[in-house]
Design a protein around this motif. Structure first.
Motif, PDB file in Angstrom:
ATOM      1  N   ASP A  53      38.339  36.022  47.115  1.00  0.00           N
ATOM      2  CA  ASP A  53      37.236  36.118  48.079  1.00  0.00           C
ATOM      3  C   ASP A  53      36.105  35.159  47.725  1.00  0.00           C
ATOM      4  N   SER A  54      35.979  34.873  46.441  1.00  0.00           N
ATOM      5  CA  SER A  54      34.916  33.976  45.968  1.00  0.00           C
ATOM      6  C   SER A  54      35.400  32.537  45.803  1.00  0.00           C
TER       7      SER A  54
ATOM      8  N   ALA B 129      31.413  44.744  41.286  1.00  0.00           N
ATOM      9  CA  ALA B 129      32.807  45.146  41.090  1.00  0.00           C
ATOM     10  C   ALA B 129      33.484  44.275  40.036  1.00  0.00           C
ATOM     11  N   SER B 130      33.269  42.974  40.114  1.00  0.00           N
ATOM     12  CA  SER B 130      33.891  42.047  39.168  1.00  0.00           C
ATOM     13  C   SER B 130      33.423  42.311  37.743  1.00  0.00           C
TER      14      SER B 130
ATOM     15  N   LEU C  41      30.489  42.351  45.392  1.00  0.00           N
ATOM     16  CA  LEU C  41      31.560  41.693  44.646  1.00  0.00           C
ATOM     17  C   LEU C  41      31.206  41.462  43.183  1.00  0.00           C
ATOM     18  N   GLU C  42      29.977  41.051  42.917  1.00  0.00           N
ATOM     19  CA  GLU C  42      29.578  40.789  41.528  1.00  0.00           C
ATOM     20  C   GLU C  42      29.595  42.074  40.704  1.00  0.00           C
TER      21      GLU C  42
ATOM     22  N   TRP D  15      32.741  49.611  45.039  1.00  0.00           N
ATOM     23  CA  TRP D  15      31.782  48.499  45.068  1.00  0.00           C
ATOM     24  C   TRP D  15      32.360  47.338  45.873  1.00  0.00           C
ATOM     25  N   TYR D  16      33.655  47.084  45.670  1.00  0.00           N
ATOM     26  CA  TYR D  16      34.309  45.976  46.380  1.00  0.00           C
ATOM     27  C   TYR D  16      34.315  46.222  47.892  1.00  0.00           C
TER      28      TYR D  16
ATOM     29  N   GLU E 226      36.554  49.698  42.949  1.00  0.00           N
ATOM     30  CA  GLU E 226      37.134  49.572  44.286  1.00  0.00           C
ATOM     31  C   GLU E 226      36.101  49.884  45.363  1.00  0.00           C
TER      32      GLU E 226
ATOM     33  N   LEU F 104      40.668  42.410  40.506  1.00  0.00           N
ATOM     34  CA  LEU F 104      39.806  41.325  40.015  1.00  0.00           C
ATOM     35  C   LEU F 104      40.257  39.986  40.611  1.00  0.00           C
TER      36      LEU F 104
ATOM     37  N   GLU G 148      41.757  39.654  43.524  1.00  0.00           N
ATOM     38  CA  GLU G 148      41.380  39.689  44.940  1.00  0.00           C
ATOM     39  C   GLU G 148      39.925  39.282  45.126  1.00  0.00           C
ATOM     40  N   ILE G 149      39.064  39.750  44.223  1.00  0.00           N
ATOM     41  CA  ILE G 149      37.648  39.371  44.273  1.00  0.00           C
ATOM     42  C   ILE G 149      37.499  37.875  44.019  1.00  0.00           C
TER      43      ILE G 149
END
Length: 314
Positions: A90-91, A58-59, A55-56, A49-50, A47, A84, A86-87
């Motif tokens: 975003d991507s 965190a994912s 993003l990478e 890291w996000y 969370e 995951l 949500e990320i």
């Protein structure tokens, strides 16, 4: 043990917030290196890291948590999957997001967070009617949540239900900036420029952003309040000199005021920053020619010809 690591993470965040970024990131990496066997700690770290925009990182961490802990507490697993997803949203990885969110849905999760993520999933793909369905589910859980009401109102604007949109946005709060902006846009789209101008003026009391200043200036121009329009567009460009759309608007206002040289200057700034709209370049060439600035006009005409040639080749 988890409390110790959570404390270290919180201290690392404080370091980053106090501009000791390298030290804070190093501490977070140490936590990740030594606390990998603790899914609660790794979830919290993901969370962080996000929120920091990694993003990478965190994912990757979330995927590892799910893979290494098949017997993880169901609530923690769903929380991990939703972050995951949500990320992935975003991507713009809609397929992954949909798979994760529907897995949560099919497992019996009924939370506002899931409703909102599903609404985002469909709204980002321009499937607004489906997005409305999930926002309505979220509103049933929290009928007075102003953020949900505002988001729902904006979606109704997008699908053309202006009356319902305004009702929802007003319910979200008359002082809501989002409501005022949406109302102003709706009035402008329907040609009610004077009313839209007044609404954007109300929004300007709450927010001095480039977006609000642009709306105010554009509406002032449409209703002939040229002195107001030029003052507003100049405030906008003083705030954000790279707000590209403001330069053609400034040129229109200056031309209406009879200030051709200022209009030329605005369009030259536009070309320097963007130059993608060839119609504005043609206007610039015409204005320079009218002003007797033939050499400059030739330069821009040459640039226009080059772009035309590139477009034809494509």
């Amino acid at each position: 043990m988890p409390k110790k690591w959570l404390y270290v993470i919180d201290e690392a965040i404080k370091r980053i917030e106090n501009d000791e970024v390298e030290l804070g990131l190093t501490a977070l990496q140490k936590v990740q290196e030594h606390g990998r066997e603790l899914p609660e700690v790794m979830m919290y770290l993901a969370e962080v890291w996000y929120r920091l925009g990694h993003l990478e990182e965190a994912s990757s961490l979330l995927s590892e948590i799910l893979q290494k802990n098949p017997g993880m507490e169901p609530s923690l697993r769903r929380e991990c999957q939703m972050l995951l997803a949500e990320i992935a949203l975003d991507s713009a990885d809609f397929e992954t997001a949909q798979h994760l969110l529907y897995e949560c849905k099919e497992s019996g999760v009924e939370s506002i967070q899931l409703d909102l993520l599903l609404a985002d999933l469909y709204a980002l793909q321009d499937l607004d009617e489906v997005a409305v369905k999930y926002l309505e589910q979220a509103r049933q859980k929290e009928p007075d949540n102003q953020d949900i009401l505002a988001a729902l109102g904006n979606l109704h604007f997008r699908i053309g239900n202006d009356e319902e949109a305004l009702r929802l946005l007003e319910q979200a709060g008359e002082e809501s900036l989002e409501m005022l902006l949406s109302k102003g846009r709706s009035l402008a789209q329907n040609g009610h420029f004077e009313q839209a101008y007044q609404v954007f003026r109300q929004a300007l009391v709450l927010d001095q952003s480039a977006e609000v200043l642009y709306g105010c200036s554009l509406m002032a121009f449409h209703i002939g309040r040229l002195e107001d329009a030029v003052e507003l567009v100049n405030r906008l460009l003083a705030l954000d000199e790279e707000y590209v759309a403001a330069y053609p608007l400034a040129a229109d206002i200056y031309l209406s005021l009879g200030k051709t040289e200022k209009a030329i200057e605005a369009l030259q700034q536009y070309v320097e920053l963007s130059g993608f709209d060839l119609d504005h370049i043609k206007r610039l060439v015409a204005l320079l020619t009218q002003a007797g600035r033939y050499e400059e006009a030739k330069d821009y005409q040459h640039l226009l010809n080059q772009w035309d040639d590139q477009s034809n080749e494509e």
